[in-house]
Design an enzyme around this catalytic site. Structure first.
Site, mmCIF file in Angstrom:
data_model
loop_
_atom_site.group_PDB
_atom_site.id
_atom_site.type_symbol
_atom_site.label_atom_id
_atom_site.label_comp_id
_atom_site.label_asym_id
_atom_site.label_seq_id
_atom_site.Cartn_x
_atom_site.Cartn_y
_atom_site.Cartn_z
ATOM 1 N N GLU A 170 21.023 31.191 -24.455
ATOM 2 C CA GLU A 170 19.799 31.262 -23.675
ATOM 3 C C GLU A 170 18.697 31.682 -24.639
ATOM 4 O O GLU A 170 18.343 32.851 -24.750
ATOM 5 C CB GLU A 170 19.946 32.273 -22.527
ATOM 6 C CG GLU A 170 18.775 32.266 -21.549
ATOM 7 C CD GLU A 170 17.830 33.446 -21.731
ATOM 8 O OE1 GLU A 170 16.785 33.460 -21.067
ATOM 9 O OE2 GLU A 170 18.133 34.345 -22.537
ATOM 10 N N LYS A 197 16.650 39.261 -9.527
ATOM 11 C CA LYS A 197 17.107 40.230 -10.517
ATOM 12 C C LYS A 197 16.974 41.664 -10.020
ATOM 13 O O LYS A 197 17.659 42.572 -10.515
ATOM 14 C CB LYS A 197 16.300 40.084 -11.816
ATOM 15 C CG LYS A 197 16.662 38.882 -12.653
ATOM 16 C CD LYS A 197 16.033 38.947 -14.028
ATOM 17 C CE LYS A 197 14.526 38.940 -13.993
ATOM 18 N NZ LYS A 197 13.945 38.926 -15.363
ATOM 19 N N TYR A 198 16.085 41.871 -9.053
ATOM 20 C CA TYR A 198 15.783 43.238 -8.633
ATOM 21 C C TYR A 198 16.126 43.529 -7.169
ATOM 22 O O TYR A 198 15.874 44.626 -6.696
ATOM 23 C CB TYR A 198 14.296 43.527 -8.869
ATOM 24 C CG TYR A 198 13.846 43.179 -10.262
ATOM 25 C CD1 TYR A 198 14.251 43.944 -11.355
ATOM 26 C CD2 TYR A 198 13.046 42.058 -10.489
ATOM 27 C CE1 TYR A 198 13.859 43.611 -12.640
ATOM 28 C CE2 TYR A 198 12.647 41.728 -11.776
ATOM 29 C CZ TYR A 198 13.055 42.497 -12.853
ATOM 30 O OH TYR A 198 12.671 42.174 -14.129
ATOM 31 N N ASP A 228 14.278 50.050 -18.687
ATOM 32 C CA ASP A 228 15.670 50.256 -18.265
ATOM 33 C C ASP A 228 16.677 49.642 -19.225
ATOM 34 O O ASP A 228 17.881 49.651 -18.937
ATOM 35 C CB ASP A 228 15.877 49.694 -16.862
ATOM 36 C CG ASP A 228 15.515 48.211 -16.758
ATOM 37 O OD1 ASP A 228 14.759 47.716 -17.621
ATOM 38 O OD2 ASP A 228 15.987 47.546 -15.816
ATOM 39 N N ASP A 247 22.675 35.931 -23.185
ATOM 40 C CA ASP A 247 21.283 36.263 -22.913
ATOM 41 C C ASP A 247 20.575 36.633 -24.217
ATOM 42 O O ASP A 247 21.042 37.494 -24.972
ATOM 43 C CB ASP A 247 21.248 37.436 -21.924
ATOM 44 C CG ASP A 247 19.860 37.726 -21.412
ATOM 45 O OD1 ASP A 247 19.313 36.890 -20.676
ATOM 46 O OD2 ASP A 247 19.332 38.806 -21.746
ATOM 47 N N ASN A 248 19.452 35.972 -24.480
ATOM 48 C CA ASN A 248 18.600 36.301 -25.630
ATOM 49 C C ASN A 248 19.351 36.428 -26.958
ATOM 50 O O ASN A 248 19.231 37.437 -27.659
ATOM 51 C CB ASN A 248 17.838 37.604 -25.369
ATOM 52 C CG ASN A 248 16.759 37.443 -24.324
ATOM 53 O OD1 ASN A 248 16.185 36.375 -24.180
ATOM 54 N ND2 ASN A 248 16.492 38.504 -23.588
ATOM 55 N N GLN A 267 22.913 44.411 -24.500
ATOM 56 C CA GLN A 267 21.904 45.461 -24.385
ATOM 57 C C GLN A 267 22.478 46.500 -23.431
ATOM 58 O O GLN A 267 23.468 46.248 -22.744
ATOM 59 C CB GLN A 267 20.603 44.889 -23.827
ATOM 60 C CG GLN A 267 20.793 44.207 -22.485
ATOM 61 C CD GLN A 267 19.746 43.152 -22.198
ATOM 62 O OE1 GLN A 267 19.197 42.540 -23.097
ATOM 63 N NE2 GLN A 267 19.454 42.943 -20.921
ATOM 64 N N LYS A 322 14.710 49.573 -12.268
ATOM 65 C CA LYS A 322 13.587 48.787 -11.761
ATOM 66 C C LYS A 322 13.734 48.547 -10.264
ATOM 67 O O LYS A 322 14.835 48.335 -9.746
ATOM 68 C CB LYS A 322 13.503 47.446 -12.490
ATOM 69 C CG LYS A 322 13.105 47.557 -13.959
ATOM 70 C CD LYS A 322 11.687 48.088 -14.118
ATOM 71 C CE LYS A 322 11.264 48.149 -15.576
ATOM 72 N NZ LYS A 322 11.000 46.825 -16.138
#
Length: 677
Positions: free
Chosen positions: A430, A539-540, A366, A401-402, A331, A271
């Site tokens: 989270e 983040k990017y 991604d 995360d998640n 992930q 990204k």
């Protein structure tokens, strides 16, 4: 075989029907003991029971608390609401580990007799019979002393009372007087004569270390610290440069330095800025697209440094009194070694492609989610080994995360294993998700959870949510974050500096654990169009910040954050979730709440009361009367309060008048001054 005497018989209300003295419920218990209740070291925990007996004879309820070493403590529960047969006491476990407790209800022959004697003897009714019944009861107490069931120190007062009951030359009132005296009552209250004992339990209680309940987190992207633009390209920060940020974080009074993922980032579908699909040369990609030819979750991005650099980072944090939390995102990028080595760990579509992550309308090309349905044991072992590796390198907290996108069974088994092997490690969920999932993650072992605070703004919303959280305290501890790297609500983007000040004050005082995302000090409040997140999202891309310059210009919120952390540290009342009481305000935009601990609930032995009066809107001030519950504050009017934000002192009564301004005084954070000061 001789029949068991009533005093010796013990019934279990869980295994032997309702029991002689019914205990209908007890707590803290989670889902009828399907999951263990939990708390933290030093936390004041309410233990309660719903118990009763037939008729009007006296009864009692006791707690039997067992520590991790097998030692037991017995404590009497007090009648908290006789009309509802509610009994309660409080405990403060002093060591981490697996504790348990039972509640025992029993008939109290001495208390029953004492009440009868107090009524009948003055009235001259059945005097000889009452005295004989007293002798019978105290003879049983003496037998327990002689059998070693109660301490020998009880004997003198019991023998004296028995001797008086047997002295016929005295009047009936004089004969019973020693048996009703305070010294004997004290003995038989602390160690009552019991019969028909009914046991509810045992119930498991896991006690975590203090940081599981109380803490201040500071999140940052290590690659942004020290990043610079040079000769037409970005050069990212490293773990060595990020270590320099720890001094500022520690100086602000934070307990935890939380790092977003530090692993290699994939190239495939990388990204670009603002989540675009066309990255420019030098765009670093999302650290949540984990994995490349340089390794996966066990590795460090080469741009950040080496494992030795990470260990040096952890070491510096420890020198400053900080602990390191690492972001764990289960992930993979398409370039992660697991994609090649274990394709069975992913969902393969009919066309042969691997399914990437989606949360319509959002797409994360991604990122490949993991699938736990094909090789559960293999994937479990791989993830466990990754976490074990980071624990060996000094990580003591994980922000997951998640977690709600993974099977709950997985978390239950993994967290149970870490509780056995590494009970010091804390997991933060989270999980901005549905209430049932959020609560269940807490029940299966997550120590803390992100919360809905970010979207709760009005006094009524805050009151309702905090009372819900207090009820959930035996298994779920909330962490309040005004913003995150993923979330910038319309309230925050519209309210500017006033909103950032206001929400920091509320987050820091409403619950024991709160967190700040780097840049909060600078009031970074510009949203990306069409999204509840910041534009130019970190983040990017790299995002170096001039914190020192903002501080020198007087525009940084760093002094406020520092002050809030100091207030939290100095006031144990703010370190509790359950001791919250809401008061009334005539202006509906004002929220008023207090937290009070008496001396038995603090390490110092001194009571502590904090009262917060706050705006909930950023666009309007108020001049309003508030109405205080003085019993909840443990004071009588008039009383003195000190504003911990300004140092001002005021004399208040139950209906003080307050003036609040979103720019000058968004809130009072007050300590109630004790009369002995």
């Amino acid at each position: 075989m001789a029949p068991t005497s009533p005093s010796a018989r013990t019934d279990s209300s869980l295994s032997a029907g309702i029991g002689r003295i019914p205990v209908m419920a007890a707590g803290p218990v989670v889902d009828d003991d399907r999951f263990p209740a939990s708390c933290a070291v030093g936390e004041s925990v309410r233990v309660w029971a719903n118990a009763f007996r037939e008729g009007h004879d006296a009864m009692g309820v006791q707690l039997v608390l067992r520590d991790p070493e097998g030692g037991t403590t017995r404590r009497t529960l007090e009648s908290a609401n006789p009309g509802l047969d509610l009994w309660e006491t409080r405990i403060r476990p002093d060591a981490p580990g697996h504790w348990s407790f039972s509640v025992e209800a029993f008939a109290d022959p001495y208390a029953t007799w004492a009440h009868v004697a107090e009524v009948k003897i003055p009235a001259g009714i059945d005097e000889d019979l009452v005295i004989a019944e007293g002798q019978q009861v105290l003879t049983r107490v003496l037998a327990e002393i002689e059998d070693g069931e109660r301490p020998a120190e009880d004997a003198p007062v019991v023998r004296a009372a028995l001797a008086s009951l047997g002295t016929t030359s005295l009047s009936p009132a004089a004969r019973v007087a020693p048996a009703l005296a305070e010294d004997l009552r004290r003995v038989l209250t602390e160690r009552p004569l019991r019969e028909g004992v009914t046991v509810h339990g045992p119930h498991e209680l896991i006690v975590h270390r203090r940081l599981a309940l109380v803490g201040s987190w500071y999140e940052f992207f290590p690659r942004s610290v020290g990043a610079r633009f040079s000769e037409g390209r970005w050069i990212g920060g490293t773990l060595r440069s990020a270590a320099g940020e720890l001094d500022r974080v520690a100086a602000m009074g934070f307990d935890v330095a939380y790092l977003t993922p530090i692993h290699p980032i994939g190239e495939t579908f990388r990204k670009g800025r603002n989540n675009t699909l066309d990255p420019r040369p030098g765009d670093p990609g999302s650290p949540y697209a984990i994995g490349s030819a340089d390794g996966g979750h066990e590795a460090i991005h080469p741009d950040l440094g080496t494992m030795e650099d990470f260990e040096a980072f952890v070491g510096r944090a420890r020198e400053l009194g900080l602990e390191v939390a690492l972001d764990i995102a289960l992930q993979c990028s398409p370039d992660h070694p697991w994609v090649r080595e274990h394709p069975e760990w992913f969902v393969v579509r009919p066309d042969g492609s691997i399914a990437y992550a989606e949360n319509p309308p959002k797409k994360y090309q991604d990122i490949y989610p993991l699938s736990f349905d094909t090789d559960y044991d293999g994937l479990y072992a791989a993830i466990r080994d990754v976490l074990e590796g980071w624990v060996r390198r000094g990580v003591t907290l994980f922000r997951v995360d998640n977690p709600h996108t993974k099977p709950v069974r997985f978390w239950q088994e993994l967290l149970a294993e870490f509780d056995r092997k590494h009970p010091e490690v804390i997991f933060l969920a989270e999980a901005f998700t549905r209430p049932t999932m959020m609560h269940t993650l807490g029940k299966v072992g997550f120590h803390q959870s992100y919360s809905y605070f970010t979207w709760r703004h009005t006094p009524e919303e805050l009151r309702e949510y905090l009372l819900e959280l207090a009820e959930s305290a035996p298994y779920m501890r909330p962490s309040f974050w005004p913003t995150t790297h993923d979330i910038l609500t319309p309230f925050m983007s519209a309210g500017g500096r006033a909103a950032f000040r206001l929400r920091a004050i509320l987050a820091a005082t409403l619950v024991p654990t709160w967190g700040i995302y780097s840049g909060y000090e600078l009031v970074e409040d510009v949203p990306r169009p069409g999204a509840e997140e910041q534009i130019d999202n970190e983040k990017y891309e790299y995002r170096p910040r001039d914190f020192e310059g903002a501080l020198q210009r007087g525009v940084s919120l760093e002094p406020l954050l520092t002050q809030l952390n100091l207030i939290r540290r100095e006031h144990p009342a703010l370190q509790t979730l359950t001791e919250i009481v809401f008061h009334e305000a005539e202006d509906p935009q004002v929220v008023v709440f207090s937290k009070h601990l008496d001396g038995s609930q603090t390490d110092s032995g001194r009571a502590d009361t904090v009262l917060v009066v706050s705006l909930t809107r950023f666009d309007a001030g108020t001049a309003s009367t508030i109405h205080l519950d003085l019993a909840a504050l443990d004071v009588e009017a008039p009383f003195e309060v000190e504003d911990l934000l300004t140092g001002e002192r005021f004399t208040w009564d139950e209906d003080p008048f307050v003036i609040l301004s979103p720019t000058d005084r968004p809130a009072h954070v007050l300590r109630v001054v004790r009369t002995k000061e």
